[in-house]
Scaffold this motif. Structure first.
Motif, PDB file in Angstrom:
ATOM      1  N   MET A   1      11.087   3.669  -1.561  1.00  0.00           N
ATOM      2  CA  MET A   1      11.004   5.062  -1.922  1.00  0.00           C
ATOM      3  C   MET A   1       9.880   5.776  -1.148  1.00  0.00           C
ATOM      4  O   MET A   1      10.053   6.901  -0.726  1.00  0.00           O
ATOM      5  CB  MET A   1      10.769   5.199  -3.421  1.00  0.00           C
ATOM      6  N   LEU A   2       8.763   5.094  -0.971  1.00  0.00           N
ATOM      7  CA  LEU A   2       7.625   5.697  -0.273  1.00  0.00           C
ATOM      8  C   LEU A   2       7.972   5.999   1.178  1.00  0.00           C
ATOM      9  O   LEU A   2       7.668   7.082   1.683  1.00  0.00           O
ATOM     10  CB  LEU A   2       6.407   4.776  -0.360  1.00  0.00           C
ATOM     11  N   ALA A   3       8.629   5.065   1.845  1.00  0.00           N
ATOM     12  CA  ALA A   3       9.024   5.273   3.244  1.00  0.00           C
ATOM     13  C   ALA A   3       9.991   6.447   3.354  1.00  0.00           C
ATOM     14  O   ALA A   3       9.897   7.253   4.291  1.00  0.00           O
ATOM     15  CB  ALA A   3       9.647   4.011   3.817  1.00  0.00           C
ATOM     16  N   GLN A   4      10.907   6.569   2.411  1.00  0.00           N
ATOM     17  CA  GLN A   4      11.851   7.686   2.428  1.00  0.00           C
ATOM     18  C   GLN A   4      11.146   9.018   2.215  1.00  0.00           C
ATOM     19  O   GLN A   4      11.502  10.021   2.834  1.00  0.00           O
ATOM     20  CB  GLN A   4      12.918   7.490   1.357  1.00  0.00           C
ATOM     21  N   ALA A   5      10.148   9.052   1.355  1.00  0.00           N
ATOM     22  CA  ALA A   5       9.399  10.287   1.108  1.00  0.00           C
ATOM     23  C   ALA A   5       8.633  10.715   2.348  1.00  0.00           C
ATOM     24  O   ALA A   5       8.635  11.899   2.720  1.00  0.00           O
ATOM     25  CB  ALA A   5       8.458  10.097  -0.075  1.00  0.00           C
ATOM     26  N   VAL A   6       7.988   9.764   3.009  1.00  0.00           N
ATOM     27  CA  VAL A   6       7.238  10.083   4.228  1.00  0.00           C
ATOM     28  C   VAL A   6       8.195  10.517   5.326  1.00  0.00           C
ATOM     29  O   VAL A   6       7.928  11.466   6.066  1.00  0.00           O
ATOM     30  CB  VAL A   6       6.369   8.879   4.667  1.00  0.00           C
ATOM     31  N   GLU A   7       9.341   9.845   5.437  1.00  0.00           N
ATOM     32  CA  GLU A   7      10.335  10.224   6.443  1.00  0.00           C
ATOM     33  C   GLU A   7      10.825  11.650   6.208  1.00  0.00           C
ATOM     34  O   GLU A   7      10.940  12.440   7.146  1.00  0.00           O
ATOM     35  CB  GLU A   7      11.505   9.252   6.419  1.00  0.00           C
TER      36      GLU A   7
ATOM     37  N   GLN B   1      -0.690   8.269   0.095  1.00  0.00           N
ATOM     38  CA  GLN B   1      -1.583   7.551  -0.817  1.00  0.00           C
ATOM     39  C   GLN B   1      -1.462   8.087  -2.242  1.00  0.00           C
ATOM     40  O   GLN B   1      -1.541   7.323  -3.202  1.00  0.00           O
ATOM     41  CB  GLN B   1      -3.030   7.667  -0.328  1.00  0.00           C
ATOM     42  N   ALA B   2      -1.246   9.381  -2.381  1.00  0.00           N
ATOM     43  CA  ALA B   2      -1.150   9.982  -3.715  1.00  0.00           C
ATOM     44  C   ALA B   2       0.105   9.528  -4.456  1.00  0.00           C
ATOM     45  O   ALA B   2       0.070   9.348  -5.679  1.00  0.00           O
ATOM     46  CB  ALA B   2      -1.162  11.501  -3.601  1.00  0.00           C
ATOM     47  N   ILE B   3       1.207   9.330  -3.750  1.00  0.00           N
ATOM     48  CA  ILE B   3       2.439   8.926  -4.433  1.00  0.00           C
ATOM     49  C   ILE B   3       2.592   7.408  -4.508  1.00  0.00           C
ATOM     50  O   ILE B   3       3.516   6.917  -5.140  1.00  0.00           O
ATOM     51  CB  ILE B   3       3.693   9.558  -3.798  1.00  0.00           C
ATOM     52  N   SER B   4       1.681   6.677  -3.894  1.00  0.00           N
ATOM     53  CA  SER B   4       1.724   5.222  -3.928  1.00  0.00           C
ATOM     54  C   SER B   4       0.822   4.702  -5.041  1.00  0.00           C
ATOM     55  O   SER B   4      -0.155   5.334  -5.416  1.00  0.00           O
ATOM     56  CB  SER B   4       1.251   4.664  -2.585  1.00  0.00           C
ATOM     57  N   ASP B   5       1.157   3.519  -5.531  1.00  0.00           N
ATOM     58  CA  ASP B   5       0.324   2.909  -6.565  1.00  0.00           C
ATOM     59  C   ASP B   5      -0.516   1.758  -6.011  1.00  0.00           C
ATOM     60  O   ASP B   5      -1.086   0.994  -6.767  1.00  0.00           O
ATOM     61  CB  ASP B   5       1.182   2.425  -7.723  1.00  0.00           C
ATOM     62  N   HIS B   6      -0.565   1.647  -4.690  1.00  0.00           N
ATOM     63  CA  HIS B   6      -1.335   0.587  -4.057  1.00  0.00           C
ATOM     64  C   HIS B   6      -1.869   1.058  -2.703  1.00  0.00           C
ATOM     65  O   HIS B   6      -1.550   2.151  -2.262  1.00  0.00           O
ATOM     66  CB  HIS B   6      -0.484  -0.681  -3.890  1.00  0.00           C
ATOM     67  N   LYS B   7      -2.663   0.226  -2.060  1.00  0.00           N
ATOM     68  CA  LYS B   7      -3.258   0.555  -0.761  1.00  0.00           C
ATOM     69  C   LYS B   7      -2.163   0.716   0.290  1.00  0.00           C
ATOM     70  O   LYS B   7      -1.254  -0.091   0.384  1.00  0.00           O
ATOM     71  CB  LYS B   7      -4.211  -0.567  -0.352  1.00  0.00           C
ATOM     72  N   ILE B   8      -2.261   1.781   1.072  1.00  0.00           N
ATOM     73  CA  ILE B   8      -1.255   2.059   2.097  1.00  0.00           C
ATOM     74  C   ILE B   8      -1.908   2.604   3.353  1.00  0.00           C
ATOM     75  O   ILE B   8      -2.903   3.316   3.271  1.00  0.00           O
ATOM     76  CB  ILE B   8      -0.191   3.037   1.571  1.00  0.00           C
ATOM     77  N   ARG B   9      -1.346   2.228   4.510  1.00  0.00           N
ATOM     78  CA  ARG B   9      -1.771   2.770   5.803  1.00  0.00           C
ATOM     79  C   ARG B   9      -0.561   3.402   6.454  1.00  0.00           C
ATOM     80  O   ARG B   9       0.555   2.910   6.321  1.00  0.00           O
ATOM     81  CB  ARG B   9      -2.302   1.657   6.709  1.00  0.00           C
ATOM     82  N   VAL B  10      -0.780   4.490   7.169  1.00  0.00           N
ATOM     83  CA  VAL B  10       0.293   5.169   7.891  1.00  0.00           C
ATOM     84  C   VAL B  10      -0.115   5.249   9.357  1.00  0.00           C
ATOM     85  O   VAL B  10      -1.136   5.842   9.687  1.00  0.00           O
ATOM     86  CB  VAL B  10       0.559   6.588   7.329  1.00  0.00           C
ATOM     87  N   ASP B  11       0.691   4.621  10.234  1.00  0.00           N
ATOM     88  CA  ASP B  11       0.474   4.685  11.669  1.00  0.00           C
ATOM     89  C   ASP B  11       1.557   5.558  12.286  1.00  0.00           C
ATOM     90  O   ASP B  11       2.744   5.371  11.997  1.00  0.00           O
ATOM     91  CB  ASP B  11       0.539   3.293  12.300  1.00  0.00           C
ATOM     92  N   ILE B  12       1.147   6.486  13.143  1.00  0.00           N
ATOM     93  CA  ILE B  12       2.098   7.388  13.799  1.00  0.00           C
ATOM     94  C   ILE B  12       2.148   7.053  15.280  1.00  0.00           C
ATOM     95  O   ILE B  12       1.109   6.980  15.925  1.00  0.00           O
ATOM     96  CB  ILE B  12       1.679   8.860  13.586  1.00  0.00           C
TER      97      ILE B  12
END
Length: 77
Positions: free
Chosen positions: A1-7, A61-72
């Motif tokens: 779900m998180l990947a879809q939201a960022v996409e 990070q706000a919609i996740s419940d754990h540590k996350i990194r985003v690389d572009i």
């Protein structure tokens, strides 16, 4: 779900939404989202002084419940 939201978020920023892909990877440091965009859109996604990229990271990070990194990165890699 998180990947879809960022996409969805990234696709609304770029000029070439068909070239956007987001892949999720788990590692020891947490979840990593790799965002690939068209090379012509990389500046638009990063933004002036990285403001847009930081905003995307903050939302993820706000919609996740754990540590996350985003690389572009661009699609050439």
């Amino acid at each position: 779900m998180l990947a879809q939201a960022v996409e969805h978020l990234i696709k609304n920023i770029v000029d070439f939404p068909d070239d956007v892909s987001v892949r999720s990877h788990e590692n020891a440091r947490g979840e990593l989202l790799r965002v690939r965009v068209n090379p012509e859109d990389i500046g638009r996604v990063i933004g002036r002084n990285g403001r847009t990229a930081n905003a995307v990271r903050t939302v993820a990070q706000a919609i996740s419940d754990h540590k996350i990194r985003v690389d572009i990165m661009d699609v050439r890699r």
